[in-house]
Scaffold this motif. Sequence first.
Motif, short mmCIF file in Angstrom:
data_model
loop_
_atom_site.label_atom_id
_atom_site.label_comp_id
_atom_site.label_asym_id
_atom_site.label_seq_id
_atom_site.Cartn_x
_atom_site.Cartn_y
_atom_site.Cartn_z
N HIS A 58 -1.82 7.71 -11.65
CA HIS A 58 -2.91 8.27 -12.44
C HIS A 58 -4.29 7.74 -12.05
O HIS A 58 -5.25 7.97 -12.75
CB HIS A 58 -2.67 8.00 -13.93
CG HIS A 58 -1.47 8.70 -14.46
ND1 HIS A 58 -0.23 8.10 -14.49
CD2 HIS A 58 -1.30 9.95 -14.94
CE1 HIS A 58 0.65 8.95 -14.98
NE2 HIS A 58 0.03 10.08 -15.26
N LEU A 59 -4.38 7.02 -10.96
CA LEU A 59 -5.66 6.46 -10.53
C LEU A 59 -6.28 7.39 -9.48
O LEU A 59 -5.74 7.53 -8.38
CB LEU A 59 -5.44 5.05 -9.95
CG LEU A 59 -6.67 4.18 -9.74
CD1 LEU A 59 -7.37 3.91 -11.07
CD2 LEU A 59 -6.26 2.85 -9.10
N PRO A 60 -7.40 8.05 -9.83
CA PRO A 60 -8.03 8.96 -8.86
C PRO A 60 -8.71 8.18 -7.73
O PRO A 60 -8.85 6.96 -7.80
CB PRO A 60 -9.06 9.71 -9.71
CG PRO A 60 -9.38 8.78 -10.83
CD PRO A 60 -8.12 7.99 -11.09
N ALA A 65 -11.09 3.47 -5.01
CA ALA A 65 -12.20 2.84 -4.30
C ALA A 65 -12.73 1.63 -5.07
O ALA A 65 -12.94 0.56 -4.50
CB ALA A 65 -13.32 3.85 -4.07
N ALA A 66 -12.93 1.79 -6.38
CA ALA A 66 -13.42 0.68 -7.21
C ALA A 66 -12.41 -0.46 -7.24
O ALA A 66 -12.78 -1.64 -7.11
CB ALA A 66 -13.72 1.17 -8.62
N LEU A 86 -0.51 -4.09 -4.35
CA LEU A 86 0.70 -3.31 -4.64
C LEU A 86 0.51 -2.47 -5.90
O LEU A 86 0.88 -1.30 -5.95
CB LEU A 86 1.90 -4.23 -4.82
CG LEU A 86 2.42 -4.92 -3.56
CD1 LEU A 86 3.48 -5.95 -3.90
CD2 LEU A 86 2.94 -3.91 -2.56
N SER A 87 -0.08 -3.07 -6.92
CA SER A 87 -0.31 -2.35 -8.17
C SER A 87 -1.29 -1.21 -8.00
O SER A 87 -1.13 -0.14 -8.58
CB SER A 87 -0.80 -3.32 -9.25
OG SER A 87 0.17 -4.31 -9.50
N ILE A 88 -2.32 -1.41 -7.18
CA ILE A 88 -3.30 -0.34 -6.91
C ILE A 88 -2.60 0.83 -6.21
O ILE A 88 -2.80 1.99 -6.56
CB ILE A 88 -4.47 -0.86 -6.04
CG1 ILE A 88 -5.33 -1.85 -6.83
CG2 ILE A 88 -5.34 0.29 -5.53
CD1 ILE A 88 -6.31 -2.63 -5.97
N LEU A 89 -1.78 0.52 -5.22
CA LEU A 89 -1.08 1.57 -4.49
C LEU A 89 -0.12 2.34 -5.39
O LEU A 89 -0.03 3.57 -5.32
CB LEU A 89 -0.34 0.97 -3.28
CG LEU A 89 -1.24 0.37 -2.21
CD1 LEU A 89 -0.41 -0.37 -1.17
CD2 LEU A 89 -2.11 1.43 -1.56
N LEU A 90 0.58 1.62 -6.25
CA LEU A 90 1.47 2.30 -7.21
C LEU A 90 0.67 3.16 -8.18
O LEU A 90 1.05 4.28 -8.50
CB LEU A 90 2.30 1.27 -7.98
CG LEU A 90 3.39 0.57 -7.18
CD1 LEU A 90 3.95 -0.61 -7.96
CD2 LEU A 90 4.50 1.54 -6.81
N ALA A 91 -0.46 2.63 -8.66
CA ALA A 91 -1.31 3.39 -9.59
C ALA A 91 -1.89 4.63 -8.92
O ALA A 91 -2.18 5.62 -9.58
CB ALA A 91 -2.43 2.50 -10.12
N ALA A 92 -2.05 4.58 -7.60
CA ALA A 92 -2.58 5.72 -6.86
C ALA A 92 -1.50 6.76 -6.58
O ALA A 92 -1.79 7.82 -6.03
CB ALA A 92 -3.20 5.25 -5.54
N GLY A 93 -0.25 6.45 -6.92
CA GLY A 93 0.82 7.42 -6.77
C GLY A 93 1.73 7.20 -5.59
O GLY A 93 2.65 7.99 -5.38
N LEU A 94 1.53 6.16 -4.80
CA LEU A 94 2.43 5.90 -3.69
C LEU A 94 3.76 5.36 -4.22
O LEU A 94 3.78 4.73 -5.28
CB LEU A 94 1.82 4.89 -2.72
CG LEU A 94 0.87 5.46 -1.66
CD1 LEU A 94 -0.40 5.97 -2.29
CD2 LEU A 94 0.55 4.41 -0.63
N GLN A 95 4.82 5.60 -3.46
CA GLN A 95 6.14 5.16 -3.88
C GLN A 95 6.93 4.64 -2.70
O GLN A 95 6.69 5.03 -1.56
CB GLN A 95 6.91 6.31 -4.52
CG GLN A 95 6.29 6.86 -5.77
CD GLN A 95 7.10 8.03 -6.33
OE1 GLN A 95 8.23 8.27 -5.94
NE2 GLN A 95 6.49 8.76 -7.26
N GLY A 96 7.89 3.78 -3.00
CA GLY A 96 8.87 3.31 -2.02
C GLY A 96 8.28 2.81 -0.72
O GLY A 96 7.37 1.99 -0.71
#
Length: 181
Positions: A58-60, A65-66, A86-96
């Motif tokens: 859910h992080l646009p 960027a921020a 890792l948390s930023i990447l997960l929040a951005a929708g990346l997986q596995g």
Amino acid sequence: KFFDGPRALLITLCALPFCFIGAYLYTLLSGGHVAMLIGIVLIFLVPVRRILTRLRGHLPNKGVAAAGAAYGLLVGGTTGSGVVLLSILLAAGLQGPAVIATDAGISIVIGAVKTLVFQSTGMLPLSSWIMAAVIGVAALPGAFIAKRLARHLSLKVHTAILDAVVIVGGAILIVQGFSGS
């Protein structure tokens, strides 16, 4: 194949200038202040990681960027902040595998920048390089043991144990910083 180039580029470009700043500011601190800073950041990272994990997917891009800029400042001046990426990447929708590959690509660039700053300011003598190599080799067996132990724990219990270890370690660093050790 799994590497998310656009997101890696966005995070890296936003993180790099702040990583330089964070790493340089870190070189200005005394030993006690460094211990306190690292301890505070480690404790702070536990709730930050939980918040970012809740944002999964859910992080646009503006948020990415921020978060990348904040991550750059944090990683430049402290240790143990890789969990934020890792948390930023997960929040951005990346997986596995995409999380792992993208994290690795970004971490290599950011790690090189930190090393360059510390080396150029004289804060990374040869003895530190040798100690890092010894610690890395000594930690290898522990990683394999931890992997076997982690297989028998639920994700919730494993995460709770890691959070507790990070908080206790951070508290110890803060106490050491105050005592001047």
